[in-house]
Design a protein around this motif. Structure first.
Motif, PDB file in Angstrom:
ATOM      1  N   ALA A 226      -0.138   7.723 -10.480  1.00  0.00           N
ATOM      2  CA  ALA A 226      -0.572   7.022 -11.696  1.00  0.00           C
ATOM      3  C   ALA A 226      -0.689   5.519 -11.406  1.00  0.00           C
ATOM      4  O   ALA A 226      -1.589   4.845 -11.898  1.00  0.00           O
ATOM      5  CB  ALA A 226       0.422   7.273 -12.830  1.00  0.00           C
ATOM      6  N   TYR A 227       0.211   5.013 -10.575  1.00  0.00           N
ATOM      7  CA  TYR A 227       0.282   3.571 -10.295  1.00  0.00           C
ATOM      8  C   TYR A 227      -1.052   3.019  -9.785  1.00  0.00           C
ATOM      9  O   TYR A 227      -1.642   2.121 -10.396  1.00  0.00           O
ATOM     10  CB  TYR A 227       1.407   3.333  -9.281  1.00  0.00           C
ATOM     11  CG  TYR A 227       1.568   1.909  -8.814  1.00  0.00           C
ATOM     12  CD1 TYR A 227       1.658   0.858  -9.718  1.00  0.00           C
ATOM     13  CD2 TYR A 227       1.658   1.612  -7.450  1.00  0.00           C
ATOM     14  CE1 TYR A 227       1.832  -0.442  -9.278  1.00  0.00           C
ATOM     15  CE2 TYR A 227       1.830   0.311  -6.998  1.00  0.00           C
ATOM     16  CZ  TYR A 227       1.910  -0.707  -7.916  1.00  0.00           C
ATOM     17  OH  TYR A 227       2.084  -2.005  -7.467  1.00  0.00           O
ATOM     18  N   THR A 228      -1.521   3.542  -8.651  1.00  0.00           N
ATOM     19  CA  THR A 228      -2.745   2.991  -8.063  1.00  0.00           C
ATOM     20  C   THR A 228      -3.917   3.126  -9.035  1.00  0.00           C
ATOM     21  O   THR A 228      -4.772   2.238  -9.132  1.00  0.00           O
ATOM     22  CB  THR A 228      -3.082   3.720  -6.746  1.00  0.00           C
ATOM     23  OG1 THR A 228      -1.881   3.878  -5.990  1.00  0.00           O
ATOM     24  CG2 THR A 228      -4.096   2.944  -5.927  1.00  0.00           C
TER      25      THR A 228
ATOM     26  N   ALA B  96      -3.693  -2.987   0.398  1.00  0.00           N
ATOM     27  CA  ALA B  96      -2.713  -1.925   0.654  1.00  0.00           C
ATOM     28  C   ALA B  96      -1.413  -2.306  -0.055  1.00  0.00           C
ATOM     29  O   ALA B  96      -0.677  -3.188   0.395  1.00  0.00           O
ATOM     30  CB  ALA B  96      -2.497  -1.765   2.153  1.00  0.00           C
ATOM     31  N   HIS B  97      -1.160  -1.655  -1.176  1.00  0.00           N
ATOM     32  CA  HIS B  97      -0.011  -2.068  -1.986  1.00  0.00           C
ATOM     33  C   HIS B  97       1.285  -1.375  -1.550  1.00  0.00           C
ATOM     34  O   HIS B  97       1.286  -0.456  -0.731  1.00  0.00           O
ATOM     35  CB  HIS B  97      -0.297  -1.826  -3.469  1.00  0.00           C
ATOM     36  CG  HIS B  97      -0.485  -0.378  -3.823  1.00  0.00           C
ATOM     37  ND1 HIS B  97       0.525   0.546  -3.739  1.00  0.00           N
ATOM     38  CD2 HIS B  97      -1.574   0.295  -4.257  1.00  0.00           C
ATOM     39  CE1 HIS B  97       0.068   1.723  -4.116  1.00  0.00           C
ATOM     40  NE2 HIS B  97      -1.221   1.604  -4.427  1.00  0.00           N
ATOM     41  N   GLY B  98       2.371  -1.838  -2.151  1.00  0.00           N
ATOM     42  CA  GLY B  98       3.696  -1.323  -1.793  1.00  0.00           C
ATOM     43  C   GLY B  98       4.022  -0.032  -2.525  1.00  0.00           C
ATOM     44  O   GLY B  98       3.207   0.511  -3.262  1.00  0.00           O
TER      45      GLY B  98
ATOM     46  N   GLU C 175       0.826   3.087   3.376  1.00  0.00           N
ATOM     47  CA  GLU C 175       0.963   4.113   4.425  1.00  0.00           C
ATOM     48  C   GLU C 175      -0.387   4.620   4.917  1.00  0.00           C
ATOM     49  O   GLU C 175      -0.469   5.263   5.962  1.00  0.00           O
ATOM     50  CB  GLU C 175       1.825   5.288   3.908  1.00  0.00           C
ATOM     51  CG  GLU C 175       1.129   6.276   2.973  1.00  0.00           C
ATOM     52  CD  GLU C 175       0.824   5.722   1.584  1.00  0.00           C
ATOM     53  OE1 GLU C 175       1.273   4.613   1.279  1.00  0.00           O
ATOM     54  OE2 GLU C 175       0.119   6.415   0.820  1.00  0.00           O
ATOM     55  N   ILE C 176      -1.474   4.327   4.173  1.00  0.00           N
ATOM     56  CA  ILE C 176      -2.787   4.783   4.637  1.00  0.00           C
ATOM     57  C   ILE C 176      -3.724   3.603   4.914  1.00  0.00           C
ATOM     58  O   ILE C 176      -4.941   3.743   4.916  1.00  0.00           O
ATOM     59  CB  ILE C 176      -3.421   5.801   3.647  1.00  0.00           C
ATOM     60  CG1 ILE C 176      -3.500   5.232   2.229  1.00  0.00           C
ATOM     61  CG2 ILE C 176      -2.642   7.114   3.645  1.00  0.00           C
ATOM     62  CD1 ILE C 176      -4.262   6.156   1.260  1.00  0.00           C
ATOM     63  N   ALA C 177      -3.103   2.457   5.201  1.00  0.00           N
ATOM     64  CA  ALA C 177      -3.902   1.261   5.501  1.00  0.00           C
ATOM     65  C   ALA C 177      -4.722   1.453   6.784  1.00  0.00           C
ATOM     66  O   ALA C 177      -5.873   1.041   6.866  1.00  0.00           O
ATOM     67  CB  ALA C 177      -2.995   0.049   5.638  1.00  0.00           C
TER      68      ALA C 177
HETATM   69  N1  MSP Z   1      -5.502  12.128   0.347  1.00  0.00           N
HETATM   70  C1  MSP Z   1      -4.992  10.965   0.943  1.00  0.00           C
HETATM   71  C2  MSP Z   1      -5.870   9.763   0.659  1.00  0.00           C
HETATM   72  C3  MSP Z   1      -7.298   9.921   1.063  1.00  0.00           C
HETATM   73  S1  MSP Z   1      -8.241   8.550   0.610  1.00  0.00           S
HETATM   74  C4  MSP Z   1      -9.703   8.743   1.377  1.00  0.00           C
HETATM   75  C5  MSP Z   1      -3.588  10.695   0.417  1.00  0.00           C
HETATM   76  N2  MSP Z   1      -3.265  11.291  -0.734  1.00  0.00           N
HETATM   77  S2  MSP Z   1      -1.845  11.191  -1.475  1.00  0.00           S
HETATM   78  O1  MSP Z   1      -1.849  12.175  -2.507  1.00  0.00           O
HETATM   79  O2  MSP Z   1      -0.789  11.251  -0.537  1.00  0.00           O
HETATM   80  O3  MSP Z   1      -1.871   9.827  -2.224  1.00  0.00           O
HETATM   81  C6  MSP Z   1      -1.506   8.675  -1.578  1.00  0.00           C
HETATM   82  C7  MSP Z   1      -1.663   7.479  -2.500  1.00  0.00           C
HETATM   83  O4  MSP Z   1      -0.976   7.676  -3.750  1.00  0.00           O
HETATM   84  C8  MSP Z   1      -1.014   6.255  -1.915  1.00  0.00           C
HETATM   85  O5  MSP Z   1      -1.809   5.642  -0.932  1.00  0.00           O
HETATM   86  C9  MSP Z   1      -0.828   5.414  -3.152  1.00  0.00           C
HETATM   87  O6  MSP Z   1      -2.062   4.919  -3.577  1.00  0.00           O
HETATM   88  C10 MSP Z   1      -0.348   6.465  -4.150  1.00  0.00           C
HETATM   89  N3  MSP Z   1       1.090   6.658  -4.050  1.00  0.00           N
HETATM   90  C11 MSP Z   1       1.729   7.791  -3.682  1.00  0.00           C
HETATM   91  N4  MSP Z   1       3.080   7.587  -3.733  1.00  0.00           N
HETATM   92  C12 MSP Z   1       3.327   6.327  -4.127  1.00  0.00           C
HETATM   93  C13 MSP Z   1       4.500   5.577  -4.323  1.00  0.00           C
HETATM   94  N5  MSP Z   1       5.707   6.089  -4.204  1.00  0.00           N
HETATM   95  N6  MSP Z   1       4.350   4.288  -4.667  1.00  0.00           N
HETATM   96  C14 MSP Z   1       3.123   3.700  -4.800  1.00  0.00           C
HETATM   97  N7  MSP Z   1       2.007   4.387  -4.603  1.00  0.00           N
HETATM   98  C15 MSP Z   1       2.054   5.716  -4.314  1.00  0.00           C
HETATM   99  O7  MSP Z   1      -2.875   9.948   1.041  1.00  0.00           O
END
Ligand code: MSP
Length: 507
Positions: free
Chosen positions: A22-24, A282-284, A256-258
């Motif tokens: 939800a955050y992003t 790339a946020h925290g 983590e996906i930067a």
């Molecule tokens: N499917 C890949 C991204 C592909 S983009 C081409 C992926 N998915 S994920 O479901 O793991 O979502 C990762 C993203 O969710 C993070 O990069 C971030 O935007 C958001 N977050 C997931 N956990 C989070 C936190 N605990 N805190 C902040 N953001 C979080 O990676």
């Protein structure tokens, strides 16, 4: 004119969404709402449905991957809806509009020699869908999530990533702001300086993915997923819509996906002859007990329950106010309650209630004429809208909220200093009118400025103020000189904007 284009990562639907997802998406929504007040803007989010991680989750539930994804997507859509997110498009990587274009990209790059056949042997983390060099493993485990990795050996298609290293380094040097925050920029630069291997971009040991055109296996999930940012806006070189939006203005990702977004992604784009995005931020992480939420199911917090309990807009405020954007921050119900009851309930909600109550009591709810542009507030806060807008578009959300709070604080102080009850008692009507006007006009401005952050609550504030027009038209016209709220406006006081929430005492 190029339009504003903001994206979020597309989320793996291997389980239920949590507050991190939800955050992003909320952050992207705040940006898009702000950008839209000044011209065309496009906000894309969606789901990443291929790959072993999703296939494993479906298998564990005894379903086909497609049925599993179809069942889960509505939960993501309703999450974003619950958080008052207004996206322009929601892409699913299983949609034909995406898959056919991914195959076209694959063919194009193969023709150009950027994709070639080789043999892959190495370590793979299924959870992160990432290949790792042995030297990067930590005690033999995945360096990002700490899980066990598996040895993979197969004939794969490779993307010639190594060929783009010099151009990447040049691009990083020439555009020091293109990857933010600085800490991530430095980390990515260090990876580039270490050297780049070519990237395996096909898999043959499972089949949940987009088939490699004229070849065995499926396309690597990250190669597939990254392309969503251009397939959704109609990529092909000659598509007008694509060129209106690309390159993206801001691509938001978790840190983590930067690497995928700042090293692999621009290289794929350049191989295609397209430009890199303007900014990748790339946020925290949101953490609990120092752990990233989502790392284990144990600390995954139900985001629906939170929105229900605190109000989605209070959650949005918390997420953007709690830490400077970029930094990690820890989550707790006590912290959310503190923001809700303190900043929103006491500072803003009480100010709103007191102001409308005084208007009711002294002026029958009708906004009197004030001192207009000569109000001291006009001079003091004339540049506030431009400042707030600039801060939001520069992704400094906390500073933007703090700037808005300067006005909230000044309005509160004006009640304490100018004591309307004394003015009333002493019959100093002009002074009382001027004060009541300043309060109403100030609150109208606060509502406009806070609207991207709290669209539903500020819509309600707008209604209670009786302000004319649509709140999101306000930025351009209604934020000119101090005096936009027409004298004679009838206010409609209603329920408290942020009713107090009591947390049960800890046992
Ligand atoms: N499917 C890949 C991204 C592909 S983009 C081409 C992926 N998915 S994920 O479901 O793991 O979502 C990762 C993203 O969710 C993070 O990069 C971030 O935007 C958001 N977050 C997931 N956990 C989070 C936190 N605990 N805190 C902040 N953001 C979080 O990676």
């Amino acid at each position: 004119m190029r339009a504003f284009y903001v994206t979020t990562p597309i989320y793996y639907i291997s389980g239920n969404p949590h507050i991190g997802h939800a955050y992003t998406t909320v952050v992207a929504d705040v940006l898009a709402r702000t950008a839209r007040t000044d011209g065309p803007a496009f906000f894309l989010t969606g789901t990443d449905e291929h790959g072993q991680k999703v296939a494993n989750a479906a298998a564990a539930a005894g379903q086909t991957p497609q049925a599993w994804c179809d069942a889960l997507v509505p939960r993501w859509e309703s999450l974003f809806h619950a958080y008052h997110v207004h996206y322009d498009d929601f892409i699913r990587t299983t949609q034909a509009r995406h898959a056919t274009k991914v195959q076209r990209v694959f063919e194009r790059l193969r023709e150009r020699g950027d994709i070639y056949l080789g043999t892959y042997e190495g370590w793979y983390c299924v959870h992160d869908e990432t290949f790792w060099l042995e030297s990067r493993l930590v005690e033999g485990r995945c360096p990002t999530c700490g899980r066990a990795v598996q040895w993979i050996s197969e004939n794969d298609w490779f993307f010639r990533l190594s060929a783009y290293r010099d151009r990447l380094i040049e691009h990083f040097r020439a555009h020091p702001q293109w990857v933010r925050p600085r800490s991530v920029y430095n980390e990515m630069m260090a990876i580039l300086e270490e050297g780049l291997d070519d990237l395996s971009i096909s898999r043959t040991n499972f089949d949940w993915g987009i088939p490699v055109p004229d070849g065995g296996g499926v396309i690597y999930v990250w190669f597939d997923a990254l392309l969503n940012y251009i397939t959704a806006i109609g990529w092909s070189e000659d598509d007008a819509r694509f060129h209106t939006y690309w390159p993206a203005t801001v691509q938001l990702v978790g840190k983590e996906i930067a690497r995928f977004h700042t090293i692999i992604w621009p290289a794929i784009l350049w191989a295609l002859g397209e430009a890199a995005p303007e900014t990748v931020f790339a946020h925290g992480w949101i953490t609990v007990d120092g752990q990233k939420i989502g790392k284990s199911l144990g600390n995954a917090v139900d985001p629906f329950a939170l929105a229900e309990r605190f109000g989605a807009d209070s959650m949005r405020y918390f997420l953007l106010r709690e830490a400077p954007f970029g930094a990690d921050f820890s989550y707790s119900e006590a912290k959310i309650a503190q923001r809700h009851n303190g900043d929103l309930g006491n500072d803003l909600g009480n100010l709103f209630r007191r102001s409308l109550t005084m208007l009711q009591k002294y002026r029958e709810g009708i906004v009197p004429a004030g001192s207009g542009p000569s109000s001291s507030f006009g001079a003091r806060f004339g540049d506030l809208p431009a400042r707030v807008r600039g801060l939001i578009l520069d992704l400094r959300f906390r500073e933007a909220l703090e700037a808005i709070w300067e006005l909230v604080t000044a309005l509160n102080a004006s009640i304490d200093e100018r004591k309307p009850w004394v003015l009333h008692k002493e019959g100093r009507n002009d002074e009382l009118d001027a004060l009541l006007y300043d309060l109403a006009e100030g609150l109208r401005r606060v509502a406009i400025l806070l609207h991207p952050f709290m669209p539903e609550r500020m819509g309600e504030a707008w209604r209670q103020l009786g302000a004319a027009g649509a709140i999101d038209d306000g930025w351009q016209h209604a934020l000119g000189v101090w005096g936009g709220l027409a004298p004679g406006t009838t206010t409609h006081p209603g329920d408290l904007l942020f009713p107090r929430i009591e947390l049960a005492a800890a046992p």
